[in-house]
Motif scaffolding. Structure first.
Motif, mmCIF file in Angstrom:
data_model
loop_
_atom_site.group_PDB
_atom_site.id
_atom_site.type_symbol
_atom_site.label_atom_id
_atom_site.label_comp_id
_atom_site.label_asym_id
_atom_site.label_seq_id
_atom_site.Cartn_x
_atom_site.Cartn_y
_atom_site.Cartn_z
ATOM 1 N N ILE A 322 -74.676 24.645 96.582
ATOM 2 C CA ILE A 322 -74.376 24.679 95.136
ATOM 3 C C ILE A 322 -75.512 24.044 94.346
ATOM 4 C CG2 ILE A 322 -72.836 23.774 93.346
ATOM 5 C CD1 ILE A 322 -70.558 23.976 95.434
ATOM 6 N N TYR A 323 -76.025 22.912 94.833
ATOM 7 C CA TYR A 323 -77.113 22.225 94.125
ATOM 8 C C TYR A 323 -78.369 23.081 94.073
ATOM 9 C CZ TYR A 323 -80.832 18.916 93.086
ATOM 10 O OH TYR A 323 -81.929 18.299 92.532
ATOM 11 N N ILE A 324 -78.726 23.704 95.198
ATOM 12 C CA ILE A 324 -79.925 24.551 95.236
ATOM 13 C C ILE A 324 -79.764 25.746 94.303
ATOM 14 C CG2 ILE A 324 -81.282 26.095 96.706
ATOM 15 C CD1 ILE A 324 -80.851 24.126 98.998
ATOM 16 N N ALA A 325 -78.569 26.344 94.286
ATOM 17 C CA ALA A 325 -78.324 27.483 93.399
ATOM 18 C C ALA A 325 -78.488 27.080 91.938
ATOM 19 C CB ALA A 325 -76.914 28.036 93.642
ATOM 20 N N MET A 326 -77.952 25.928 91.557
ATOM 21 C CA MET A 326 -78.074 25.467 90.173
ATOM 22 C C MET A 326 -79.519 25.118 89.833
ATOM 23 S SD MET A 326 -74.607 23.210 89.639
ATOM 24 C CE MET A 326 -74.625 23.465 87.868
ATOM 25 N N LEU A 327 -80.222 24.540 90.803
ATOM 26 C CA LEU A 327 -81.621 24.178 90.586
ATOM 27 C C LEU A 327 -82.475 25.431 90.395
ATOM 28 C CD1 LEU A 327 -82.918 21.325 90.602
ATOM 29 C CD2 LEU A 327 -83.732 21.821 92.898
ATOM 30 N N PHE A 328 -82.242 26.440 91.212
ATOM 31 C CA PHE A 328 -83.007 27.687 91.130
ATOM 32 C C PHE A 328 -82.748 28.388 89.793
ATOM 33 C CE2 PHE A 328 -83.180 32.321 91.846
ATOM 34 C CZ PHE A 328 -84.537 32.438 92.149
ATOM 35 N N LEU A 329 -81.475 28.475 89.394
ATOM 36 C CA LEU A 329 -81.144 29.108 88.112
ATOM 37 C C LEU A 329 -81.759 28.352 86.941
ATOM 38 C CD1 LEU A 329 -77.385 30.124 88.543
ATOM 39 C CD2 LEU A 329 -79.386 31.612 88.522
ATOM 40 N N ARG A 330 -81.769 27.041 87.034
ATOM 41 C CA ARG A 330 -82.353 26.234 85.952
ATOM 42 C C ARG A 330 -83.856 26.483 85.851
ATOM 43 N NH1 ARG A 330 -80.831 21.848 82.851
ATOM 44 N NH2 ARG A 330 -82.550 20.517 82.191
ATOM 45 N N PHE A 331 -84.524 26.578 86.984
ATOM 46 C CA PHE A 331 -85.966 26.838 86.985
ATOM 47 C C PHE A 331 -86.261 28.196 86.350
ATOM 48 C CE2 PHE A 331 -89.827 28.597 88.807
ATOM 49 C CZ PHE A 331 -90.723 27.557 88.629
ATOM 50 N N ILE A 332 -85.513 29.218 86.736
ATOM 51 C CA ILE A 332 -85.709 30.555 86.180
ATOM 52 C C ILE A 332 -85.473 30.552 84.675
ATOM 53 C CG2 ILE A 332 -84.866 32.929 86.185
ATOM 54 C CD1 ILE A 332 -86.522 32.210 88.642
ATOM 55 N N TRP A 333 -84.396 29.913 84.246
ATOM 56 C CA TRP A 333 -84.056 29.900 82.822
ATOM 57 C C TRP A 333 -85.129 29.165 82.008
ATOM 58 C CZ3 TRP A 333 -80.115 32.363 80.318
ATOM 59 C CH2 TRP A 333 -79.911 32.026 78.991
ATOM 60 N N VAL A 334 -85.564 28.014 82.499
ATOM 61 C CA VAL A 334 -86.598 27.247 81.793
ATOM 62 C C VAL A 334 -87.897 28.039 81.724
ATOM 63 C CG1 VAL A 334 -88.053 25.173 81.901
ATOM 64 C CG2 VAL A 334 -85.603 25.000 82.330
ATOM 65 N N TYR A 335 -88.242 28.710 82.816
ATOM 66 C CA TYR A 335 -89.468 29.510 82.845
ATOM 67 C C TYR A 335 -89.411 30.622 81.789
ATOM 68 C CZ TYR A 335 -93.006 32.784 84.478
ATOM 69 O OH TYR A 335 -94.085 33.638 84.540
ATOM 70 N N LEU A 336 -88.277 31.340 81.732
ATOM 71 C CA LEU A 336 -88.139 32.430 80.763
ATOM 72 C C LEU A 336 -88.106 31.904 79.328
ATOM 73 C CD1 LEU A 336 -85.502 34.655 82.605
ATOM 74 C CD2 LEU A 336 -87.963 35.047 82.412
ATOM 75 N N ALA A 337 -87.373 30.800 79.110
ATOM 76 C CA ALA A 337 -87.276 30.232 77.757
ATOM 77 C C ALA A 337 -88.624 29.721 77.283
ATOM 78 C CB ALA A 337 -86.239 29.108 77.737
ATOM 79 N N ASN A 338 -89.412 29.178 78.198
ATOM 80 C CA ASN A 338 -90.716 28.626 77.836
ATOM 81 C C ASN A 338 -91.722 29.722 77.467
ATOM 82 O OD1 ASN A 338 -91.887 26.050 77.493
ATOM 83 N ND2 ASN A 338 -93.243 26.427 79.226
ATOM 84 N N LYS A 339 -91.426 30.968 77.851
ATOM 85 C CA LYS A 339 -92.304 32.092 77.524
ATOM 86 C C LYS A 339 -92.004 32.682 76.151
ATOM 87 C CE LYS A 339 -94.773 32.451 81.311
ATOM 88 N NZ LYS A 339 -96.246 32.277 81.286
ATOM 89 N N ILE A 340 -90.820 32.349 75.606
ATOM 90 C CA ILE A 340 -90.415 32.924 74.327
ATOM 91 C C ILE A 340 -90.977 32.084 73.186
ATOM 92 C CG2 ILE A 340 -88.439 33.559 72.881
ATOM 93 C CD1 ILE A 340 -86.827 33.873 75.454
ATOM 94 N N LYS A 341 -91.486 32.749 72.176
ATOM 95 C CA LYS A 341 -92.066 32.049 71.028
ATOM 96 C C LYS A 341 -91.011 31.175 70.355
ATOM 97 C CE LYS A 341 -94.661 32.855 66.768
ATOM 98 N NZ LYS A 341 -95.165 33.859 65.816
ATOM 99 N N ASN A 342 -91.436 29.976 69.970
ATOM 100 C CA ASN A 342 -90.599 28.989 69.273
ATOM 101 C C ASN A 342 -89.517 28.381 70.160
ATOM 102 O OD1 ASN A 342 -91.972 29.354 66.842
ATOM 103 N ND2 ASN A 342 -90.645 31.062 66.260
ATOM 104 N N GLN A 343 -89.550 28.674 71.474
ATOM 105 C CA GLN A 343 -88.580 28.050 72.357
ATOM 106 C C GLN A 343 -89.249 27.225 73.445
ATOM 107 O OE1 GLN A 343 -85.370 30.289 73.902
ATOM 108 N NE2 GLN A 343 -84.884 31.286 71.977
ATOM 109 N N ASP A 344 -90.576 27.105 73.394
ATOM 110 C CA ASP A 344 -91.262 26.362 74.445
ATOM 111 C C ASP A 344 -90.968 24.879 74.288
ATOM 112 O OD1 ASP A 344 -93.973 25.055 73.092
ATOM 113 O OD2 ASP A 344 -93.188 26.828 72.056
ATOM 114 N N PHE A 345 -91.112 24.141 75.408
ATOM 115 C CA PHE A 345 -90.769 22.722 75.448
ATOM 116 C C PHE A 345 -92.002 21.838 75.327
ATOM 117 C CE2 PHE A 345 -87.423 24.330 78.638
ATOM 118 C CZ PHE A 345 -86.720 24.908 77.601
ATOM 119 N N THR A 346 -93.153 22.428 75.047
ATOM 120 C CA THR A 346 -94.390 21.644 75.029
ATOM 121 C C THR A 346 -94.895 21.479 73.612
ATOM 122 O OG1 THR A 346 -95.855 23.548 75.270
ATOM 123 C CG2 THR A 346 -94.986 22.584 77.291
#
Length: 553
Positions: A322-346
Motif C-alpha cells: 500500500i505504501y509503495i502504491a501511494m508513493l508511486f502515485l504521488r511521484f507521478i502526480w507531482v511530476y505531471l503537476a510540475n509540468k503544467i504552467k502555474n502549477q510548478d512547485f519551484t
C-alpha cells in the motif's frame, strides 16, 4: 484512579520522548520513538490500557490540531500558490482514493470496495510537522515548503470528509457517486460557513468579555480554546463537515482578531497555550497508536481473518505494498503537476527538478490526523454488530504511518542537501522591509510625543534634558532597525553587530538578574507575588531580546 494514573504516565512519556530524541546520536523522528514507547508501556510491568470511545478520541484530537494548522498557515501565500496546493490537496487525494482503493480491494478481498476507499482516504492526509521535523526547519526552499504546508492543511479536510462518506457506504452497502458528489459539496460548503461564523462570533464575545473583565487574559484564552470544539460540534449537529469547520475557523482567526483587537497579554498567553496543546496532542496521538499495537497484533493473531490468513508477514507485505502504491502515485502526480504552467512547485530561478520531485514525493508522510481518524472507527455498527475488520484497518493504517516516517527520515535529509545553494526566504526579506517601515513610523511617533510633553509640562532644564535623552536613546534603537536593508548592508554592518551585541548583553544581564532574584526568593527576602511578578517581567524582556537576536541578515 487507574485512568488518571494512565494519563499521567502518557503525559510523562510525551515529555520523555521529546527529550530522548534530542539526546540520540542519530536523527530519529519523534513520532517513531513515541509509537515504540507507547507499545512499551502497554506491556508488563506497566500494563497501561486505554480504550477511548472513538467519538471522544476524534473530538479531543481533530478540532484543535486542524484549527492550529489553519491558523498558522499564511493566507496570502495560499492565494498565490492555490494552483499547486489544490493540485495536491484535492486532485491527488481523489486520485489516490480511486486508484489505491481499487488496489487495496484487489489485494485484500476481505475489505469491501467502500472500506478500501475509506482506508485510502484516511491515508491521504499528510503531516507537515513530521516533514519539518525530519528535513529540518528552514532547509526547504520557501515556495516548495509553503506548497507542502498548504497541501497538508487542505488534504486533511478533503481526505477526512471522503473517509466519512466511504465508511458509511462500507457499513450500509449503499453508495451513489452522483449523490456522494452533491453531498460532499454541501457538507464542505456548510462546514466552511459554520467555521467562519463561529470564529467571528467567538472573537466578538472575547472582545466583549475583555472589556467587562478589565482585559483579563485567562478568560479570553478560555473563549479562544472553545472555538475549534464549538465549530466542530455545531457543524456535526447540522450534518456538515466538522473537519472543514475547524480548519476554516482557524484560517478566519487571523482576520477576525485583526478587526476585533485582542490584547498583548491575551495573544502571548494564547500562543503559548496553543503550542503546548499541539505538542501534547501530537505526542499523545502517536503514543496511543503504539499503545493499541500489542492489542491489535494479539487480536489479529488469535482470530481468523476472513481471507484465510492470520500471518503477520502477509499483513506486513500488505502495508509495504500500500505504501509503495501511494508513493508511486504521488511521484507521478507531482511530476505531471510540475509540468503544467502555474502549477510548478519551484521558484525562479528554477530548482533542480529531481530533488523537487523526490522531496515532494517523500514529504507525503502520514501523521497525527490520519491516526486520530483511523482510531475513531467505531467498535460497533448502528445495528450493534462488531465493526467489520476494524483491527485490520487500524493495523494497515498504523503500519503505513510508521513506514512513511521511517522511509522519509532516511531519504529526505539526503535529498534536501541539494537545495542548500537555492534556499531563499522571502519571509525574512519581508520582515526586514516591514521592520524598516515600522521603525520609521515609531521614530515619528516618539518625536511627536516628545514635543507634546515638552509643550504640555512645566519642566526645568534638567527634566527637559532627561526627556530628550530618553527620546534620543529610543530613536537610536529604531534607527538601527531601520538601517537593516540589503542596499545598505555594507555601511550598516556595524548596526547589525550592535543589534546582536545589544541582545546578547541584555540577555546576559537578565540571566544575572534572575540568579539574584532566585537567591532573594530562597532567602525569603521577597514575597511570592513579588517573585512571580518580577520573573514574568524578566521572561518577557528575555523573549524580546532573543527575537531581536534571531533577526540577523
Amino acid at each position: 484512579m487507574d485512568i488518571l494514573f494512565s494519563i499521567i504516565i502518557l503525559l510523562f512519556v510525551v515529555a520523555l520522548s521529546s527529550s530522548l530524541v534530542k539526546l540520540l546520536p542519530f536523527n530519529l523522528p519523534a513520532p517513531i520513538l513515541q509509537i515504540f514507547l507507547g507499545a512499551l508501556v502497554a506491556l508488563p510491568p506497566f500494563n497501561v490500557n486505554i480504550r477511548l470511545n472513538p467519538e471522544v478520541f476524534l473530538f479531543l484530537f481533530l478540532p484543535p490540531l486542524l484549527f492550529t494548522d489553519g491558523w498558522r498557515f499564511p493566507k496570502k501565500e495560499f492565494y498565490f500558490l492555490k494552483r499547486p496546493i489544490l493540485a495536491l490537496a484535492v486532485g491527488l487525494v481523489f486520485f489516490t482514493i480511486l486508484i489505491v482503493g481499487y488496489f487495496i480491494h484487489w489485494m485484500i478481498p476481505v475489505l469491501s470496495l467502500p472500506m478500501a476507499f475509506a482506508l485510502a482516504a484516511v491515508l491521504s492526509p499528510t503531516d507537515v510537522v513530521a516533514v519539518n521535523a525530519i528535513s529540518g526547519q528552514g532547509k526547504l526552499p520557501s515556495k516548495l515548503k509553503l506548497v507542502l504546508e498548504g497541501e497538508a492543511l487542505l488534504n486533511d479536510a478533503t481526505g477526512l470528509v471522503a473517509f466519512k462518506f466511504a465508511l458509511v457506504a462500507g457499513v450500509t452497502g449503499v453508495f451513489s457517486f452522483k449523490e456522494a458528489t452533491g453531498d460532499f459539496l454541501l457538507v464542505a460548503l456548510g462546514g466552511i460557513l459554520i467555521g467562519a461564523s463561529v470564529a467571528w462570533m467567538m472573537c466578538f464575545i472575547q472582545n466583549k468579555i475583555a472589556r467587562f473583565s478589565h482585559d483579563e487574559p485567562g478568560i479570553q484564552v478560555i473563549v479562544l480554546l472553545l472555538i475549534p470544539f464549538l465549530a466542530y460540534l455545531l457543524a456535526n449537529e447540522m450534518a456538515v463537515s466538522g473537519v472543514l469547520a475547524a480548519v476554516c475557523a482557524g484560517m478566519t482567526m487571523t482576520y477576525s482578531q485583526n478587526v476585533i483587537k485582542t490584547s498583548t497579554a491575551s495573544r502571548l498567553l494564547s500562543h503559548s497555550i496553543w503550542i503546548m496543546l499541539e505538542f501534547v496532542l501530537n505526542g499523545l496521538a502517536f503514543i496511543l497508536m503504539g499503545l493499541q499495537l500489542p492489542h491489535i497484533m494479539q487480536t489479529i493473531h488469535e482470530s481468523q481473518i476472513e481471507n484465510g490468513t492470520n500471518s503477520v508477514v502477509q499483513l506486513l507485505f500488505f502495508v509495504v505494498a500500500i505504501y509503495i502504491a501511494m508513493l508511486f502515485l504521488r511521484f507521478i502526480w507531482v511530476y505531471l503537476a510540475n509540468k503544467i504552467k502555474n502549477q510548478d512547485f519551484t521558484s525562479k530561478p528554477p530548482l533542480p527538478q529531481l530533488p523537487v520531485l523526490l522531496t515532494a514525493t517523500f514529504a507525503g508522510v502520514r501523521g497525527a490526523i490520519t491516526l486520530a481518524a483511523i482510531m475513531a472507527i467505531p467498535f460497533l455498527t448502528s445495528n450493534g454488530a462488531p465493526f467489520p475488520n476494524r483491527e485490520l484497518l487500524i493495523f494497515l493504517a498504523s503500519g503505513v504511518i510508521l513506514l512513511s516516517l521511517i522511509v522519509s527520515s532516511l531519504v529526505l535529509p539526503a535529498v534536501v542537501k541539494y537545495f542548500e545553494a537555492h534556499i531563499s526566504d522571502p519571509i525574512h526579506q519581508e520582515i526586514i522591509y516591514a521592520n524598516q517601515l515600522l521603525s520609521l513610523e515609531a521614530i515619528d511617533a516618539i518625536r511627536l510625543r516628545q514635543e507634546e510633553l515638552l509643550n504640555q509640562l512645566d519642566l526645568d532644564e534638567t527634566s527637559v534634558e532627561a526627556i530628550n535623552q530618553v527620546a534620543d536613546n529610543l530613536v537610536q534603537i529604531y534607527e538601527r532597525e531601520s538601517n537593516l536593508t540589503d542596499e545598505e548592508i555594507e555601511k550598516t554592518s556595524l548596526a547589525i553587530l550592535t543589534l546582536n551585541y545589544e541582545a546578547e548583553l541584555h540577555i546576559a544581564g537578565i540571566k544575572a538578574e534572575r540568579k539574584l532574584l532566585d537567591r532573594l526568593h530562597l532567602q525569603h527576602r521577597i514575597s511570592e507575588p513579588t517573585f512571580n511578578h518580577l520573573l514574568r517581567d524578566m521572561d518577557l524582556r528575555e523573549t524580546l531580546s532573543e527575537n531581536r537576536q534571531q533577526r540577523k541578515v
